[in-house]
Design a protein around this motif. Structure first.
Motif, PDB file in Angstrom:
ATOM      1  N   GLY A 107      -8.319   8.128  -6.745  1.00 32.22           N
ATOM      2  CA  GLY A 107      -6.852   8.975  -7.129  1.00 32.22           C
ATOM      3  C   GLY A 107      -6.290   8.701  -7.890  1.00 32.22           C
ATOM      4  N   MET A 108      -6.669   7.094  -8.619  1.00 28.30           N
ATOM      5  CA  MET A 108      -5.794   6.017  -9.642  1.00 28.30           C
ATOM      6  C   MET A 108      -5.762   6.986 -11.038  1.00 28.30           C
ATOM      7  SD  MET A 108      -3.995   4.154  -7.993  1.00 28.30           S
ATOM      8  CE  MET A 108      -3.157   3.579  -9.245  1.00 28.30           C
ATOM      9  N   ARG A 109      -7.189   7.630 -11.302  1.00 29.86           N
ATOM     10  CA  ARG A 109      -6.457   8.242 -12.920  1.00 29.86           C
ATOM     11  C   ARG A 109      -6.139   9.212 -12.606  1.00 29.86           C
ATOM     12  NH1 ARG A 109     -11.979   9.424 -16.873  1.00 29.86           N
ATOM     13  NH2 ARG A 109     -10.763   7.308 -17.497  1.00 29.86           N
ATOM     14  N   ALA A 110      -5.914  10.128 -11.608  1.00 21.23           N
ATOM     15  CA  ALA A 110      -5.372  11.470 -11.234  1.00 21.23           C
ATOM     16  C   ALA A 110      -3.231  11.483 -11.893  1.00 21.23           C
ATOM     17  CB  ALA A 110      -5.402  12.329 -10.031  1.00 21.23           C
ATOM     18  N   TYR A 111      -3.477   9.792 -10.631  1.00 22.51           N
ATOM     19  CA  TYR A 111      -2.084   9.090 -10.427  1.00 22.51           C
ATOM     20  C   TYR A 111      -1.599   9.019 -12.064  1.00 22.51           C
ATOM     21  CZ  TYR A 111       2.236   7.384  -8.194  1.00 22.51           C
ATOM     22  OH  TYR A 111       3.288   6.487  -8.015  1.00 22.51           O
ATOM     23  N   ALA A 112      -2.573   8.054 -12.392  1.00 24.00           N
ATOM     24  CA  ALA A 112      -1.430   8.180 -13.947  1.00 24.00           C
ATOM     25  C   ALA A 112      -1.758   9.349 -15.059  1.00 24.00           C
ATOM     26  CB  ALA A 112      -2.978   6.874 -14.922  1.00 24.00           C
ATOM     27  N   LYS A 130       0.919  -6.769 -12.924  1.00 22.94           N
ATOM     28  CA  LYS A 130       0.833  -7.201 -13.829  1.00 22.94           C
ATOM     29  C   LYS A 130       2.831  -6.970 -14.313  1.00 22.94           C
ATOM     30  CE  LYS A 130       0.475 -10.228 -18.032  1.00 22.94           C
ATOM     31  NZ  LYS A 130       0.736 -11.482 -17.632  1.00 22.94           N
ATOM     32  N   VAL A 131       2.744  -5.285 -14.456  1.00 28.99           N
ATOM     33  CA  VAL A 131       3.878  -4.036 -14.306  1.00 28.99           C
ATOM     34  C   VAL A 131       4.748  -4.808 -13.908  1.00 28.99           C
ATOM     35  CG1 VAL A 131       4.709  -2.165 -14.661  1.00 28.99           C
ATOM     36  CG2 VAL A 131       2.650  -2.775 -15.464  1.00 28.99           C
ATOM     37  N   ARG A 132       4.521  -4.950 -12.475  1.00 30.08           N
ATOM     38  CA  ARG A 132       5.283  -5.432 -11.377  1.00 30.08           C
ATOM     39  C   ARG A 132       5.633  -6.926 -12.326  1.00 30.08           C
ATOM     40  NH1 ARG A 132       9.198  -3.543  -8.246  1.00 30.08           N
ATOM     41  NH2 ARG A 132       8.070  -2.945  -6.924  1.00 30.08           N
ATOM     42  N   ASP A 150       0.496  -1.253  -0.163  1.00 26.85           N
ATOM     43  CA  ASP A 150      -0.019  -0.132  -0.239  1.00 26.85           C
ATOM     44  C   ASP A 150       0.789   1.287  -0.224  1.00 26.85           C
ATOM     45  OD1 ASP A 150      -1.216  -2.067   0.362  1.00 26.85           O
ATOM     46  OD2 ASP A 150      -3.235  -0.854   2.166  1.00 26.85           O
ATOM     47  N   ALA A 151       2.260   0.811   0.619  1.00 27.79           N
ATOM     48  CA  ALA A 151       3.075   2.744   0.251  1.00 27.79           C
ATOM     49  C   ALA A 151       3.024   3.434  -0.470  1.00 27.79           C
ATOM     50  CB  ALA A 151       4.511   1.924   0.617  1.00 27.79           C
ATOM     51  N   GLY A 152       1.858   4.179  -0.496  1.00 28.04           N
ATOM     52  CA  GLY A 152       2.556   5.026  -1.815  1.00 28.04           C
ATOM     53  C   GLY A 152       1.461   5.060  -2.773  1.00 28.04           C
ATOM     54  N   VAL A 153       0.540   4.258  -2.377  1.00 28.59           N
ATOM     55  CA  VAL A 153      -1.086   4.331  -3.809  1.00 28.59           C
ATOM     56  C   VAL A 153      -1.673   4.831  -3.230  1.00 28.59           C
ATOM     57  CG1 VAL A 153      -1.998   1.604  -4.915  1.00 28.59           C
ATOM     58  CG2 VAL A 153       0.891   1.365  -4.268  1.00 28.59           C
ATOM     59  N   PRO A 154      -2.741   5.353  -4.349  1.00 39.27           N
ATOM     60  CA  PRO A 154      -3.557   6.029  -3.887  1.00 39.27           C
ATOM     61  C   PRO A 154      -4.573   4.913  -3.854  1.00 39.27           C
ATOM     62  CG  PRO A 154      -3.150   6.530  -5.948  1.00 39.27           C
ATOM     63  CD  PRO A 154      -1.978   5.709  -5.715  1.00 39.27           C
ATOM     64  N   ASP A 155      -6.270   5.556  -3.656  1.00 42.05           N
ATOM     65  CA  ASP A 155      -6.923   4.333  -3.335  1.00 42.05           C
ATOM     66  C   ASP A 155      -7.911   4.477  -5.134  1.00 42.05           C
ATOM     67  OD1 ASP A 155      -8.380   6.822  -3.558  1.00 42.05           O
ATOM     68  OD2 ASP A 155      -8.968   6.572  -1.220  1.00 42.05           O
ATOM     69  N   ARG A 201      10.613   1.434  -8.133  1.00 43.03           N
ATOM     70  CA  ARG A 201       9.114   1.362  -7.743  1.00 43.03           C
ATOM     71  C   ARG A 201       8.524   2.584  -8.358  1.00 43.03           C
ATOM     72  NH1 ARG A 201       5.815   3.143  -3.854  1.00 43.03           N
ATOM     73  NH2 ARG A 201       4.615   1.772  -2.734  1.00 43.03           N
ATOM     74  N   GLU A 202       8.624   2.854  -8.301  1.00 47.04           N
ATOM     75  CA  GLU A 202       7.484   4.324  -8.681  1.00 47.04           C
ATOM     76  C   GLU A 202       7.359   4.671 -10.367  1.00 47.04           C
ATOM     77  OE1 GLU A 202       7.713   9.792  -8.459  1.00 47.04           O
ATOM     78  OE2 GLU A 202       8.884   8.642  -6.726  1.00 47.04           O
ATOM     79  N   THR A 203       8.340   4.944 -10.962  1.00 51.82           N
ATOM     80  CA  THR A 203       8.291   4.598 -11.999  1.00 51.82           C
ATOM     81  C   THR A 203       7.090   2.725 -12.114  1.00 51.82           C
ATOM     82  OG1 THR A 203      10.580   5.631 -12.853  1.00 51.82           O
ATOM     83  CG2 THR A 203       8.968   3.920 -14.676  1.00 51.82           C
ATOM     84  N   LEU A 204       7.169   1.723 -11.446  1.00 50.33           N
ATOM     85  CA  LEU A 204       6.639   1.080 -11.905  1.00 50.33           C
ATOM     86  C   LEU A 204       5.144   0.907 -11.485  1.00 50.33           C
ATOM     87  CD1 LEU A 204       8.989  -2.070 -10.590  1.00 50.33           C
ATOM     88  CD2 LEU A 204       8.290  -1.694 -13.366  1.00 50.33           C
ATOM     89  N   LEU A 205       4.405   1.979 -10.459  1.00 48.35           N
ATOM     90  CA  LEU A 205       3.475   2.159  -9.864  1.00 48.35           C
ATOM     91  C   LEU A 205       3.118   3.442 -11.220  1.00 48.35           C
ATOM     92  CD1 LEU A 205       0.914   1.659  -7.626  1.00 48.35           C
ATOM     93  CD2 LEU A 205       2.340   3.895  -6.246  1.00 48.35           C
TER      94      LEU A 205
END
Length: 148
Positions: free
Chosen positions: A18-23, A118-120, A10-15, A66-70
């Motif tokens: 928030g995923m659309r804005a994060y992407a 899947k990206v990981r 969960d570290a740093g992953v939005p709920d 990690r951040e790039t993969l996320l």
């Protein structure tokens, strides 16, 4: 003390909300200086494969990448949302244990997929069976588009 390969999912992953804005923020950040065609098209998933492979071949370790993969996982999920009719969802406890991620996408037929994982996997395992482009091609539960 835990093993070095254990990670807090969960570290740093939005709920899910928030995923659309994060992407979108990730795409803006990585395309600001580069002409990467991250346009949420199905064809762009091949570029995601290429980018993840470049990280791996460049010697990046999982924590450094990690951040790039996320960000790439959020992007892949958003492609599924925009092109396949998926919706972001917060995973329940059992799903989190299974996928190792706090969020995923639910397809129109109810199936739940894990684009972040899947990206990981592409990063950690490589190989054509972990391709994001292949993932799309074999993806069950997409909305069928009518051809005019």
């Amino acid at each position: 003390m835990g093993r070095a390969d254990e990670r807090v999912p969960d570290a740093g992953v939005p709920d899910a909300s928030g995923m659309r804005a994060y992407a979108a923020a990730f795409v803006a950040r990585v395309t600001a200086r580069n002409r990467l065609p991250l346009d949420y098209s199905v064809a762009s998933l091949r570029l995601v494969d290429f980018l993840v492979d470049g990280l791996r071949k460049g010697g990046a370790d999982g924590e450094r990448a990690r951040e790039t993969l996320l960000g790439l996982g959020a992007y892949v999920g958003e492609v599924l949302v925009r092109r396949a009719g998926a919706v972001w969802l917060d995973l329940d406890t059992g799903q989190r244990a299974c996928f190792g991620q706090p969020v995923g996408v639910r397809m129109p037929d109810g199936r739940v997929w894990n684009p972040l994982g899947k990206v990981r996997n592409r990063f950690e395992l490589g190989g054509p069976e972990e391709s994001l482009q292949r993932f799309w091609l074999t993806l069950h539960g997409r909305v069928r588009r009518e051809v005019a």
